[in-house]
Design a protein around this motif. Structure first.
Motif: not given
Length: 387
Positions: A33-52
């Motif tokens: 929730v914090h990362l989506q708000r502060d970095l303006e991420l959608n769910t796909t880009r959030l998932g990429l953080l885990l994959s990185a």
């Protein structure tokens, strides 16, 4: 201290190092929730953080497995944890999303040594009668790291911003590196041996390795789905507030830690062998994921219970699985076999979070993601039960 007693010290530091090295990455889901708000991420880009964090281990695990068989665990694992710490410390200066992705790539390179190295260290020190219990305790380090991260990192991100969580992760990973290098010793009756270049390819032909890889790929996909979607699902579908969702996420990780210990211990005594316990986990995941696609899954209480169920079996599976993998491999190739199995599984680890996130974004619903995971797990259950 006698050898029989020192093995419990080895287990303790292997578990601690696992939890410490995984601390920040396991906390990404809790901070969604914090990362989506502060970095303006959608769910796909959030998932990429885990994959990185999982990309470089695709090759790194193979290299780590061979290094472990040749040089032993102490310095290979310790150096890997140190790389994690240094990358996270440098990442505190990351200006945004792309920089954070790069940091997590380097974190993944360091983490490549932790999983096979810690597993090999436990397999080396414990015989078959207690190996499942020991593996389960050691593998509980991953969800335990997630528990601590879920408690600490969202609060830290709220108070000091998301960049402060990287420094916290660096300090925790550094403590794991220091502990492992200071206290780990190789078993007195064993020494590292040279490896050959063709062992990994030969292992792929073995029936047990096919079972290990198929079940592992399926269940790490489930683990990734639970990690990236649980908090968002509870927040958006059941309208739980962020504080309550964080508590549920902690409970899910605790259930996973408990599952890794209890299921692995059960595998020490199961008449049908350790893989029968993995089949049980596959079955339980199919049931849980299917229930999430029904109206029952939209109930707050039912959803919370289902995610705890999935935490127990969908994260806990790793205990009996890694014990089965370690015992099935030739004794002098344990590191290579574990590295190979985990490297192949990395494909699913990398692809699952962003694909599930993309599917959720495209359909504006979580149900297709749960249905896909249920179908893949059911197919794996049917296939590996026949091997």
């Amino acid at each position: 201290m006698t050898t029989s007693r020192y093995r419990w010290v080895i287990l303790g530091i292997a578990t601690f190092t696992q939890a410490a090295a995984a601390f920040f990455v396991q906390g990404i889901g809790a901070m969604s929730v914090h990362l989506q708000r502060d970095l303006e991420l959608n769910t796909t880009r959030l998932g990429l953080l885990l994959s990185a964090a999982q990309l470089l281990p695709l090759a790194g695990l193979l290299v780590a497995g061979r290094l472990l068989d040749r040089y032993g665990e102490r310095w290979i694992v310790g150096t890997g944890a140190l790389v994690v710490a240094l990358a996270l410390a440098a990442g505190r200066a990351a200006p945004g999303y792309v920089s954070l992705l790069v940091v997590l790539l380097i974190v993944g390179a360091g983490y490549s040594t932790i999983q096979p190295g810690g597993s090999k260290s436990v397999a080396s020190w414990f015989d078959a009668s207690q190996r499942g219990l020991a593996m389960g305790i050691r593998q509980a380090g991953l969800p335990l790291g997630g528990v601590l991260a879920a408690v600490a990192l969202p609060a830290l991100a709220t108070a000091c911003g998301w960049r402060s969580t990287l420094m916290a992760g660096a300090l925790v990973a550094l403590s794991g590196a220091v502990a492992f290098m200071a206290f780990y010793r190789h078993p007195p009756d064993q020494r590292p041996v040279p490896t050959t270049s063709r062992v990994s390819l030969e292992l792929l032909r073995e029936s047990y390795m096919k079972k290990i890889i198929l079940s592992g790929a399926s269940m790490v996909s489930v683990h990734g789905g639970v990690g990236v979607l649980t908090v968002l699902y509870l927040h958006e579908v059941t309208s739980m507030d962020s504080a309550s969702v964080a508590l549920v996420y902690v409970a899910v990780q605790c259930a996973g830690a408990l599952g890794r210990i209890l299921l692995a211990t059960w595998s020490d005594h199961h008449r049908s062998g350790r893989y029968a316990c993995v089949l049980t986990c596959l079955t339980a995941v199919v049931v849980g994921m299917t229930m999430l696609t029904t109206p029952i899954g939209r109930s707050t209480i039912a959803a919370c219970l289902l995610f705890i169920w999935l935490g127990f079996f969908g994260i806990g599976w790793y205990g009996p699985w890694v014990a089965y993998a370690a015992e099935s491999a030739p004794p002098d190739r344990t590191g290579s076999a574990l590295g190979l199995a985990m490297a192949v599984n990395q494909v699913a680890v990398i692809l699952a979070p962003p694909m599930l996130g993309l599917l959720t974004d495209m359909t504006n619903s979580f149900a297709p993601a749960w249905a896909l995971l249920a179908a893949l797990t059911a197919a794996t259950l049917t296939t590996t039960a026949r091997l």
